[in-house]
Design an enzyme around this catalytic site. Structure first.
Site, PDB file in Angstrom:
ATOM      1  N   ALA A  65       0.857  -1.185   0.000  1.00 44.21           N
ATOM      2  CA  ALA A  65       0.000   0.000   0.000  1.00 44.21           C
ATOM      3  C   ALA A  65       0.894   1.234   0.000  1.00 44.21           C
ATOM      4  O   ALA A  65       2.109   1.138   0.186  1.00 44.21           O
ATOM      5  CB  ALA A  65      -0.908  -0.002   1.225  1.00 44.21           C
ATOM      6  N   LYS A  66       0.326   2.366  -0.200  1.00 45.77           N
ATOM      7  CA  LYS A  66       1.074   3.621  -0.105  1.00 45.77           C
ATOM      8  C   LYS A  66       0.081   4.757  -0.027  1.00 45.77           C
ATOM      9  O   LYS A  66      -1.065   4.625  -0.478  1.00 45.77           O
ATOM     10  CB  LYS A  66       1.966   3.815  -1.329  1.00 45.77           C
ATOM     11  CG  LYS A  66       3.161   4.726  -1.083  1.00 45.77           C
ATOM     12  CD  LYS A  66       4.297   3.971  -0.435  1.00 45.77           C
ATOM     13  CE  LYS A  66       5.472   4.881  -0.146  1.00 45.77           C
ATOM     14  NZ  LYS A  66       6.637   4.099   0.295  1.00 45.77           N
TER      15      LYS A  66
END
Ligand code: NAD
Length: 434
Positions: free
Chosen positions: A121-122
């Protein structure tokens, strides 16, 4: 794509010199390249090309002058087949959805390669944190955490610091989340201050991981780490810890640099003394017994190992032919452009990719999350010991992939094959829901 955009947008593994407008195109191209090596059908890798969730939020923030400014924030969950999403939060003016999508995918590969139970994720907010007061930064962070509140959590998606964010920002995120939940939830973020449930050993973890990877990669080249001549670009968290620990392991660190330039000493810099000098003088320049040199000169020094640990895009088409290292270890995310990758490959200089070389940070983030979940904290020696085990196991898997697919000149693709296979195997076992 402007040069700046391309350099910022290009972490981890751009496989060909083709210029892409969109950094996520680089992800797609690298997936195809590794899929070809693995003999996978298009349909098998199609899901990896589509992030599971992409969210854009508007963040109205009260500025110190009483005005309200609206910032744009993002959170992308690329994959959660092997565990909750994991990835940093970036505060930078150039943050956009395509960059966050690419960074999220790169986190999926990194977590799978080091075999921690996380997906990728980011997140990020398009802002310049250096132009915000402490109060503005806190209000921005709390509003961002509130807007993505339903999407994050220790079982869902766990943010961490990245460019422009730090332990203090993580403390605000953890507090906002905990206040809204009604109980203290340290495991919602990693990279927190120790007193709020952070892990011992997290700060030096990326540098420590670099030492382990350097030792393993040098072993494959029949070079001993003891006495190896090392050059480190960037003297921040990653670079200074790597330099200190490499010197402790017996290597000779001949040059280091920061944004203002570098210093060189043929028979090795005394890193602990240099660290004290920097904290007293605020710079590494003028360190007694060293010679000054520019960052370009530093990158072209003859050495056993070059560790670019500063920024993206530092080894590029214009300087890759001048690199005289026997091995490159990517301390930063994306320090080698696709063009430089190609040149170094042709010149037979191995590049250990970022998803392997700098993964010590996410490994200890994983340990932080584990410790938060059972509320029992390990001594630093235990953290470091477990880090060593994880990094060596990942390198052994990488080495096997290099041999299996005959990729001695393309360690990046070899690393991707390991990561993608692990995610795809987990997907096959889980099957397709509904
Ligand atoms: P940092 O801000 O602590 O340090 C960056 C260093 O690079 C500073 O010394 C700065 O002066 C120097 N620098 C900046 N521009 C430079 C230039 N043009 N030439 C030479 N030096 C320059 O950042 P950090 O946490 O050490 O991160 C460095 C890189 O490593 C980033 O790409 C980051 O994404 C990556 N990374 C960091 C971690 C971590 O745990 N901190 C983990 C994985 C990857």
């Amino acid at each position: 794509m402007s040069v700046q955009r391309r350099a910022r947008g290009g972490p981890a593994g751009r496989p060909s010199p083709a210029i892409h407008e969109n950094p996520f195109d680089d992800v797609l191209e690298q997936v195809d390249r590794a899929a070809q090596v693995l003999g996978l059908a298009d349909a098998e890798v199609e899901l990896l090309k589509h992030p599971k969730r992409q969210v854009i939020v508007s963040l109205p923030v009260m500025m110190d002058d009483g005005s309200v400014q609206v910032f744009t924030g993002y959170r992308v969950l690329h994959d959660n087949t092997r565990g909750p999403g994991k990835g940093g939060v970036r505060y930078h003016p150039d943050v956009d959805l395509d960059e966050v999508k690419a960074l999220a995918a790169w986190m999926s590969w990194k977590c799978a390669l080091v075999d921690v139970a996380f997906g990728g994720a980011k997140g990020g907010v398009a802002c310049d944190p250096s132009k915000l007061s402490d109060g503005e930064l806190e209000r921005l962070t709390r509003r961002y955490a509130a807007e993505i509140f339903e999407l994050i959590g220790p079982n869902l998606d766990i943010p961490a610091p990245d460019v422009g964010t730090d332990a203090r920002v993580m403390a605000w995120m953890m507090d906002t989340y905990s206040m809204k939940r009604g109980y203290v939830e340290p495991g919602v973020v990693t990279g927190k201050p120790i007193v709020l449930g952070g892990s011992l050993g997290r700060e030096a973890a990326t540098g420590r991981g670099i030492v382990i990877v350097t030792r393993e990669a040098l072993h494959d080249l029949n070079i001993s780490l003891e006495g190896a001549r090392i050059v480190v670009q960037g003297f921040g968290n990653v670079g200074s810890n790597a330099a200190r620990l490499l010197a402790e392991a017996g290597a000779t660190v001949v040059a280091v640099s920061d944004v203002r330039g570098g210093i060189y000493r043929a028979d090795g810099l005394d890193i602990p003394t240099l660290l004290r000098y920097r904290s007293e003088h605020g710079t590494i320049g003028g360190f007694p017994g060293s010679e000054p040199l520019t960052n370009e000169e530093l990158l072209a020094l003859e050495c056993d190992v070059l560790v670019p640990a500063a920024l993206e895009g530092q080894l590029h088409e214009g300087n890759a032919a001048q690199i005289r290292a026997r091995l490159v270890i990517e301390g930063a995310n994306g320090p080698t452009t696709a063009e430089a990758d190609e040149i170094l490959r042709e010149r037979g200089i191995p590049v250990v990719p970022d998803i392997m070389a700098n993964s010590g940070g996410v490994v200890v983030s994983y340990f932080e999350w584990v410790q938060d979940r059972y509320g029992f904290f390990w001594p630093e020696a235990e953290v470091n010991h477990r880090l060593e085990e994880k990094m060596v196991a990942a390198y052994v898997a990488l080495r096997a992939a290099i041999e299996r697919h005959d990729l001695v000149r393309d360690l990046r693709t070899a690393a991707y094959t390991v990561a993608m296979q692990r995610i795809l195997e987990a997907r096959r076992l889980r099957g397709l829901y509904a």
